[in-house]
Design a protein around this motif. Structure first.
Motif, mmCIF file in Angstrom:
data_model
loop_
_atom_site.group_PDB
_atom_site.id
_atom_site.type_symbol
_atom_site.label_atom_id
_atom_site.label_comp_id
_atom_site.label_asym_id
_atom_site.label_seq_id
_atom_site.Cartn_x
_atom_site.Cartn_y
_atom_site.Cartn_z
ATOM 1 N N PHE A 87 0.853 -0.876 -0.231
ATOM 2 C CA PHE A 87 -0.163 0.240 -0.078
ATOM 3 C C PHE A 87 0.825 1.322 0.069
ATOM 4 C CE2 PHE A 87 -2.600 3.172 2.358
ATOM 5 C CZ PHE A 87 -3.620 2.907 1.577
ATOM 6 N N ARG A 88 1.885 1.221 0.879
ATOM 7 C CA ARG A 88 2.772 2.685 0.861
ATOM 8 C C ARG A 88 3.532 2.904 -0.037
ATOM 9 N NH1 ARG A 88 8.355 2.573 1.612
ATOM 10 N NH2 ARG A 88 9.452 0.561 1.144
ATOM 11 N N LYS A 89 3.662 1.978 -1.468
ATOM 12 C CA LYS A 89 4.027 2.135 -2.917
ATOM 13 C C LYS A 89 3.071 2.774 -4.088
ATOM 14 C CE LYS A 89 7.960 -1.272 -1.671
ATOM 15 N NZ LYS A 89 8.583 -2.744 -2.866
ATOM 16 N N ARG A 90 1.606 2.907 -3.275
ATOM 17 C CA ARG A 90 0.660 3.747 -4.513
ATOM 18 C C ARG A 90 0.740 4.474 -5.028
ATOM 19 N NH1 ARG A 90 -5.001 -0.380 -4.377
ATOM 20 N NH2 ARG A 90 -3.623 -1.920 -5.672
ATOM 21 N N LYS A 91 0.200 4.589 -5.546
ATOM 22 C CA LYS A 91 0.093 6.179 -6.657
ATOM 23 C C LYS A 91 -0.463 6.976 -5.460
ATOM 24 C CE LYS A 91 -1.183 8.630 -10.305
ATOM 25 N NZ LYS A 91 -1.260 8.215 -11.977
ATOM 26 N N GLY A 92 -0.196 8.054 -5.194
ATOM 27 C CA GLY A 92 -1.372 9.121 -4.174
ATOM 28 C C GLY A 92 -1.722 8.836 -3.076
ATOM 29 N N VAL A 93 -0.669 7.537 -2.824
ATOM 30 C CA VAL A 93 -0.929 7.482 -1.144
ATOM 31 C C VAL A 93 0.837 7.882 -0.608
ATOM 32 C CG1 VAL A 93 0.228 5.627 0.487
ATOM 33 C CG2 VAL A 93 -1.420 5.012 -1.591
ATOM 34 N N TYR A 94 -0.265 8.398 0.502
ATOM 35 C CA TYR A 94 1.288 9.586 1.484
ATOM 36 C C TYR A 94 1.910 8.586 2.429
ATOM 37 C CZ TYR A 94 0.098 13.676 -1.463
ATOM 38 O OH TYR A 94 -0.352 14.759 -2.859
ATOM 39 N N ARG A 95 3.206 9.055 3.038
ATOM 40 C CA ARG A 95 3.590 7.936 3.936
ATOM 41 C C ARG A 95 3.788 9.678 5.545
ATOM 42 N NH1 ARG A 95 8.550 3.345 4.587
ATOM 43 N NH2 ARG A 95 8.139 2.528 6.073
ATOM 44 N N SER A 96 4.005 9.072 6.555
ATOM 45 C CA SER A 96 4.081 10.341 7.372
ATOM 46 C C SER A 96 5.780 9.727 7.511
ATOM 47 C CB SER A 96 2.773 9.831 8.693
ATOM 48 O OG SER A 96 3.519 8.679 9.055
ATOM 49 N N GLU A 97 6.822 10.430 8.740
ATOM 50 C CA GLU A 97 8.200 10.933 8.003
ATOM 51 C C GLU A 97 8.235 10.275 9.814
ATOM 52 O OE1 GLU A 97 8.327 13.593 4.792
ATOM 53 O OE2 GLU A 97 7.871 14.793 6.537
ATOM 54 N N HIS A 98 7.319 9.694 10.882
ATOM 55 C CA HIS A 98 7.814 9.003 12.010
ATOM 56 C C HIS A 98 9.029 8.217 11.475
ATOM 57 C CE1 HIS A 98 7.811 7.390 15.832
ATOM 58 N NE2 HIS A 98 7.883 8.530 16.391
ATOM 59 N N PRO A 99 9.968 8.672 12.830
ATOM 60 C CA PRO A 99 10.874 6.769 12.670
ATOM 61 C C PRO A 99 10.606 5.770 12.722
ATOM 62 C CG PRO A 99 11.760 8.198 14.457
ATOM 63 C CD PRO A 99 10.091 8.862 13.915
ATOM 64 N N THR A 100 9.318 5.633 13.537
ATOM 65 C CA THR A 100 9.372 3.656 14.424
ATOM 66 C C THR A 100 7.740 3.844 13.900
ATOM 67 O OG1 THR A 100 8.165 4.470 16.336
ATOM 68 C CG2 THR A 100 10.935 4.009 16.302
ATOM 69 N N HIS A 101 6.586 4.715 13.739
ATOM 70 C CA HIS A 101 5.392 4.438 13.850
ATOM 71 C C HIS A 101 4.688 5.184 12.715
ATOM 72 C CE1 HIS A 101 6.048 2.619 17.620
ATOM 73 N NE2 HIS A 101 4.912 2.453 17.998
ATOM 74 N N SER A 102 5.329 4.900 11.638
ATOM 75 C CA SER A 102 4.658 5.603 10.327
ATOM 76 C C SER A 102 3.293 5.383 10.491
ATOM 77 C CB SER A 102 5.440 5.683 8.969
ATOM 78 O OG SER A 102 5.855 4.559 8.688
ATOM 79 N N VAL A 103 2.412 5.730 9.353
ATOM 80 C CA VAL A 103 0.953 5.419 8.367
ATOM 81 C C VAL A 103 1.080 5.714 6.876
ATOM 82 C CG1 VAL A 103 0.289 5.358 10.296
ATOM 83 C CG2 VAL A 103 -0.060 6.915 9.072
ATOM 84 N N ALA A 104 0.297 4.712 5.892
ATOM 85 C CA ALA A 104 0.641 5.469 5.207
ATOM 86 C C ALA A 104 -1.071 5.865 4.854
ATOM 87 C CB ALA A 104 0.835 4.577 3.935
ATOM 88 N N ALA A 105 -1.263 6.936 4.167
ATOM 89 C CA ALA A 105 -2.357 7.200 4.055
ATOM 90 C C ALA A 105 -3.309 7.842 2.849
ATOM 91 C CB ALA A 105 -3.193 8.491 4.757
ATOM 92 N N LEU A 106 -4.348 7.654 2.038
ATOM 93 C CA LEU A 106 -5.214 7.533 1.014
ATOM 94 C C LEU A 106 -6.599 8.479 0.873
ATOM 95 C CD1 LEU A 106 -4.440 6.940 -1.939
ATOM 96 C CD2 LEU A 106 -5.836 4.965 -2.051
ATOM 97 N N GLY A 107 -6.487 9.070 0.106
ATOM 98 C CA GLY A 107 -7.108 10.560 0.154
ATOM 99 C C GLY A 107 -7.552 11.920 0.295
ATOM 100 N N GLN A 108 -8.644 12.676 0.072
ATOM 101 C CA GLN A 108 -8.314 13.883 -0.240
ATOM 102 C C GLN A 108 -7.663 14.965 0.417
ATOM 103 O OE1 GLN A 108 -12.037 15.587 -0.715
ATOM 104 N NE2 GLN A 108 -12.340 14.325 -2.632
ATOM 105 N N ASP A 109 -7.046 14.775 1.739
ATOM 106 C CA ASP A 109 -6.657 15.101 3.006
ATOM 107 C C ASP A 109 -5.201 14.265 3.443
ATOM 108 O OD1 ASP A 109 -8.043 13.500 4.581
ATOM 109 O OD2 ASP A 109 -8.950 15.370 5.822
ATOM 110 N N ALA A 110 -5.124 13.550 2.423
ATOM 111 C CA ALA A 110 -4.154 12.361 3.020
ATOM 112 C C ALA A 110 -2.166 13.251 3.497
ATOM 113 C CB ALA A 110 -3.980 11.443 2.248
ATOM 114 N N LYS A 111 -2.292 14.023 2.927
ATOM 115 C CA LYS A 111 -1.427 14.897 3.185
ATOM 116 C C LYS A 111 -1.333 15.183 3.699
ATOM 117 C CE LYS A 111 2.303 17.949 0.629
ATOM 118 N NZ LYS A 111 2.686 19.161 -0.685
ATOM 119 N N TYR A 112 -2.114 16.033 4.204
ATOM 120 C CA TYR A 112 -2.026 17.195 5.684
ATOM 121 C C TYR A 112 -2.318 15.824 6.899
ATOM 122 C CZ TYR A 112 -4.661 19.108 9.556
ATOM 123 O OH TYR A 112 -5.179 19.398 10.546
ATOM 124 N N PHE A 113 -2.872 15.099 6.328
ATOM 125 C CA PHE A 113 -3.304 13.735 7.480
ATOM 126 C C PHE A 113 -1.665 13.499 8.392
ATOM 127 C CE2 PHE A 113 -3.994 9.192 9.273
ATOM 128 C CZ PHE A 113 -4.778 10.207 10.558
#
Length: 261
Positions: A87-113
């Protein structure tokens, strides 16, 4: 054999809110035979949640540490399952930049989230994505896994300052951001007894109080949690008994009487 259409029908039957926020923890194997494999599972989740926000954990806590201190948002693999890594490699997905507990998000406000997560010194800070799940009254879908895999519950423990869950000292970790900048992230880590192994003990109470329900997705047994109700219930439990998840002893009926009186 399960298809994209049948899996989307399952999500509808589970009453997942299409325009809401959905966090998914998963075991791909538990879903059974799927035409198209993992891609179809991700397609079904992404398509169903196209008007909302879909979030999957992409944690790296298993190998980012003092001896391997650099997390790279674009390159560091997820250590929490096949679906999360794909999922993290998919187009349009944003991953958070926390070193140990990142998440990947897809949606209109994924970047903000997901933005600015490297600024948090603990894994699940209240102002982090984990707290945002509460603010957004998210649903949490556990596909083929139980409460012991629910990172949101670590967040609840953090927010009520449960003793012995976070180190007092800092580990020097680093995140390489989307911009390419390498930033220092002094981090307090999860510690003490492995409290998540004991999260199972509140399952019946969560069901009784309407914070969780069960269903199926493909062949998998699933749990659907209401983030807001779960946080309210467990925060109250942990304030009364901070050692709630320090042992593997089941809850007594005293807790049921407390919430029903």
């Amino acid at each position: 054999m399960h298809t994209k259409t049948s899996l989307m029908d399952d999500l509808k039957q589970l009453n997942i809110k299409k325009q809401g926020t959905l966090l998914v923890h998963s075991s791909y194997k538990s879903i059974g035979d799927v035409k198209g494999g993992p891609a179809t599972v991700l397609d079904s989740l992404s398509r169903y949640m196209k008007e909302g926000l879909l979030v999957l954990p992409t944690h790296t806590w298993d190998y980012i540490n003092k001896d391997n201190a650099v997390f790279h948002v674009l390159e560091s693999p997820s250590n929490v399952g096949m679906l999360t890594e794909k999922f993290r490699k998919r187009k349009g997905v944003y991953r958070s930049e926390h070193p140990t507990h990142s998440v990947a998000a897809l949606g209109q406000d994924a970047k903000y989230f997901t933005e600015n997560e490297y600024r948090h010194e603990t894994p699940c800070a209240r102002a982090s994505v984990w707290g945002k799940l509460l603010d957004r009254k998210a649903q949490i879908l556990l596909i083929g896994v139980d409460l012991t895999k629910n990172t949101f519950m670590h967040g609840i423990e953090e927010w009520v300052n449960t003793p012995g869950r976070i180190t007092d000292t800092y580990t020097d970790l680093y995140s390489i951001l989307y911009s390419g900048e390498k930033v220092h992230v002094p981090s307090r880590r999860h510690c003490g007894s492995s409290s998540s192994e004991h999260y199972w003990k509140v399952e019946d109470l969560l069901l009784e109080e309407g914070a969780m329900r069960k269903g199926t997705f493909g062949d998998a047994s699933v749990r659907i949690l209401d983030a807001e109700k779960t946080a309210l219930l467990l925060s109250e439990l942990l304030v009364i008994n901070p050692a709630l998840f320090s042992t593997n002893e089941p809850l007594t009926d005293t807790w049921r009487y407390y919430f029903h009186d």
